[in-house]
Design an enzyme around this catalytic site. Structure first.
Site, PDB file in Angstrom:
ATOM      1  N   TYR A 144      19.126 -29.922   7.383  1.00 21.43           N
ATOM      2  CA  TYR A 144      19.776 -28.684   6.982  1.00 21.43           C
ATOM      3  C   TYR A 144      21.139 -29.010   6.402  1.00 21.43           C
ATOM      4  O   TYR A 144      21.903 -29.763   6.996  1.00 21.43           O
ATOM      5  CB  TYR A 144      19.929 -27.764   8.197  1.00 21.43           C
ATOM      6  CG  TYR A 144      20.587 -26.431   7.913  1.00 21.43           C
ATOM      7  CD1 TYR A 144      19.949 -25.466   7.139  1.00 21.43           C
ATOM      8  CD2 TYR A 144      21.846 -26.125   8.430  1.00 21.43           C
ATOM      9  CE1 TYR A 144      20.553 -24.235   6.888  1.00 21.43           C
ATOM     10  CE2 TYR A 144      22.458 -24.894   8.181  1.00 21.43           C
ATOM     11  CZ  TYR A 144      21.802 -23.948   7.414  1.00 21.43           C
ATOM     12  OH  TYR A 144      22.392 -22.736   7.170  1.00 21.43           O
ATOM     13  N   ASP A 239      25.683 -36.009   5.149  1.00 24.89           N
ATOM     14  CA  ASP A 239      26.114 -34.712   5.665  1.00 24.89           C
ATOM     15  C   ASP A 239      26.396 -34.897   7.150  1.00 24.89           C
ATOM     16  O   ASP A 239      25.485 -34.874   7.980  1.00 24.89           O
ATOM     17  CB  ASP A 239      25.028 -33.654   5.433  1.00 24.89           C
ATOM     18  CG  ASP A 239      25.461 -32.280   5.948  1.00 24.89           C
ATOM     19  OD1 ASP A 239      26.496 -32.207   6.642  1.00 24.89           O
ATOM     20  OD2 ASP A 239      24.766 -31.295   5.653  1.00 24.89           O
ATOM     21  N   LYS A 267      32.408 -28.205  11.430  1.00 28.64           N
ATOM     22  CA  LYS A 267      32.352 -28.069  12.886  1.00 28.64           C
ATOM     23  C   LYS A 267      33.595 -28.659  13.586  1.00 28.64           C
ATOM     24  O   LYS A 267      34.635 -28.026  13.543  1.00 28.64           O
ATOM     25  CB  LYS A 267      31.022 -28.611  13.395  1.00 28.64           C
ATOM     26  CG  LYS A 267      29.871 -27.795  12.740  1.00 28.64           C
ATOM     27  CD  LYS A 267      28.487 -27.965  13.295  1.00 28.64           C
ATOM     28  CE  LYS A 267      27.594 -26.865  12.714  1.00 28.64           C
ATOM     29  NZ  LYS A 267      26.461 -27.326  11.935  1.00 28.64           N
TER      30      LYS A 267
HETATM   31  C1  LIG Z   1      26.033 -26.661  10.544  1.00 27.02           C
HETATM   32  C2  LIG Z   1      25.624 -27.523   9.436  1.00 27.02           C
HETATM   33  C3  LIG Z   1      25.796 -27.171   8.090  1.00 27.02           C
HETATM   34  C4  LIG Z   1      26.270 -25.804   7.670  1.00 27.02           C
HETATM   35  O1  LIG Z   1      27.572 -25.538   8.084  1.00 27.02           O
HETATM   36  P1  LIG Z   1      28.046 -23.990   8.109  1.00 27.02           P
HETATM   37  O2  LIG Z   1      29.484 -24.103   8.523  1.00 27.02           O
HETATM   38  O3  LIG Z   1      27.174 -23.294   9.092  1.00 27.02           O
HETATM   39  O4  LIG Z   1      27.901 -23.453   6.733  1.00 27.02           O
HETATM   40  C5  LIG Z   1      25.499 -28.093   7.110  1.00 27.02           C
HETATM   41  N1  LIG Z   1      25.039 -29.301   7.420  1.00 27.02           N
HETATM   42  C6  LIG Z   1      24.830 -29.684   8.693  1.00 27.02           C
HETATM   43  C7  LIG Z   1      24.326 -31.049   8.979  1.00 27.02           C
HETATM   44  C8  LIG Z   1      25.103 -28.801   9.740  1.00 27.02           C
HETATM   45  O5  LIG Z   1      24.856 -29.164  11.002  1.00 27.02           O
END
Ligand SMILES: *Cc1c(COP(=O)(O)O)cnc(C)c1O
Length: 431
Positions: A144, A239, A267
């Protein structure tokens, strides 16, 4: 347990907010029951509007590595709020945080702050395309990268939980350049690279996947991606929105010794406020506006309140914290496995440091296909039994649990005790 106020709030919420929530997985749809509305949070505890307390393993889905509302952070935020919350002009805090990020994640020679992980991933993809003059992106099934159009194909997290890995409203054109590979399968990547010569701008991956539940890279997998990228002039994009600052101060790239060209962070970098970032090689990032022609901007990007939370969060990342998190993570993982074994429930526990997912399956989980062999009904029974015992888990099988520095050995012991009872309940329901 009484959850009268949560039920009433959920009814009201559904009349004004789609599904009653502002992010799908919060709605408990995958596990049944009513989402708890939270009144306050402190340390490792959530308190709902009905006065119930929970040991929290969601931790806002990752950011709260120091626990909820640490006193030092709330003081710093109050101080900054009095000085202004957003200037729309540069402030010293942005420079401080960017320097700190670069020191912790040396592959990030340049850093641009944004407000969400979605923005970070979307912008990194644009930069990769702009810098290489190529249009295609390889992503991995079950990973994701936020909800930008280009990534909503076979996506993990809520998209996986609700069985809509491909969303309506995403135009075919937006995903035409998104190629799908299998996690832990270099052959699937090689095949795409061979079939699309000099057309792939980036290979984008969660180096430790967290959004199909925790799935670790097999030895050599990330190194293999690095080698493929080097051979074909493709940018490797990690990511690390979830893994950054969590698996190690320098993220998964430090833990596995693989240097990406670009990195996405989120995060933990915001300590619970909306902060994310992307960055990497100077020659690539210096093509971002206004240094170069690739456009990306944000009204609230780098705002002083968010930067204050980020600085506070990163300053607290001590070796002692990671040691404690790893020890607690191991105890919890072993405790869950043993609880399942004793109850005769098939379970695979994937864990690294403070990221943990118990999958309700007897198949080792190495990719999307093996993750989806999980018995999500069994997970639902487990989830609700844990909630009844005061343990708040992510309301989906396909998510990571998170530990924080505010969790204690006693919390872990209490959780394992609850898991023993919950596993027995799962075993009884099965027949
Ligand atoms: C949480 C997450 C996202 C998206 O971040 P948001 O702040 O919710 O837009 C993208 N990539 C990874 C790996 C994530 O865990």
């Amino acid at each position: 347990m009484a959850s009268t106020r949560s039920v009433r709030l959920f009814t009201r919420a559904k009349r004004v907010i789609p599904g009653g929530v502002n992010s799908p997985v919060r709605a408990f749809k995958a596990v049944g029951g009513t989402p708890r509305f939270i009144a306050s949070a402190s340390g490792a505890r959530l308190r709902d509007v009905d006065g119930q307390q929970y040991i929290d393993y969601v931790m806002s889905w990752g950011p709260m590595i120091h626990g909820h509302a640490p006193a030092g952070l709330t003081r710093a935020l109050a101080r900054q709020a009095r000085l202004g919350t957003s200037f729309g002009a540069p402030s010293p805090l942005e420079v401080d945080l960017a320097e700190r990020v670069k020191a912790l994640v040396p592959s990030m020679a340049r850093v641009r702050f944004v407000s969400s992980g979605t923005e970070a991933a979307m912008s990194a993809a644009r930069v990769a395309r702009g810098a290489t003059g190529r249009d295609k992106i390889v992503k991995f099934i079950g990973c994701y990268h936020g909800h930008a159009d280009a990534f909503l194909v076979q996506a993990g997290s809520g998209a996986l939980t609700f069985g809509h890995p491909n969303s309506p409203g995403v135009p075919a054109g937006a995903v035409a350049g998104t190629l799908l590979a299998r996690f832990n399968d270099l052959t699937s990547v090689e095949a795409l690279v061979t079939a699309n010569p000099r057309e792939i701008a980036a290979i984008m991956i969660e180096p430790v996947a967290g959004n199909m539940g925790v799935v670790l890279p097999q030895p050599g997998f990330l190194q293999g991606l690095r080698a493929i990228c080097d051979r074909h002039g493709i940018l490797l994009v990690f990511d690390e929105v979830m893994t950054g600052f969590r698996l190690a101060p320098g993220g998964a790239q430090q833990a596995f010794g693989v240097r990406p060209d670009l990195t996405c962070l989120g995060k933990i970098i915001g300590g619970g406020l909306p902060v994310a970032a992307y960055g990497g090689r100077a020659d690539v990032m210096d093509q971002v506006s206004p240094a170069g022609p690739i456009y990306q901007a944000g009204t609230l990007s780098g705002n002083p309140l968010a930067m204050t939370a980020g600085l506070w969060s990163l300053k607290g990342l001590t070796p002692a914290l990671y040691k404690r998190l790893a020890a607690m993570g191991q105890t919890l993982a072993e405790g869950l496995a043993s609880a399942a074994r004793d109850a005769g429930v098939p379970l695979q526990v994937n864990a690294m440091g403070s990221m943990i997912t118990p999958f309700f399956t007897d198949v080792p989980v190495r990719d999307f296909d093996s993750a989806t062999t999980s018995n999500t009904k069994a997970f639902g029974v487990f989830f609700n039994a844990m909630l009844d015992r005061g343990v708040y888990l992510p309301p989906s099988q396909f998510e990571s649990w998170f530990l924080s520095g505010a969790h204690t050995a006693k919390d872990i012991a209490t959780t394992i005790e609850a898991a023993r009872a919950a596993m027995r309940k799962v075993a009884r329901r099965k027949g």
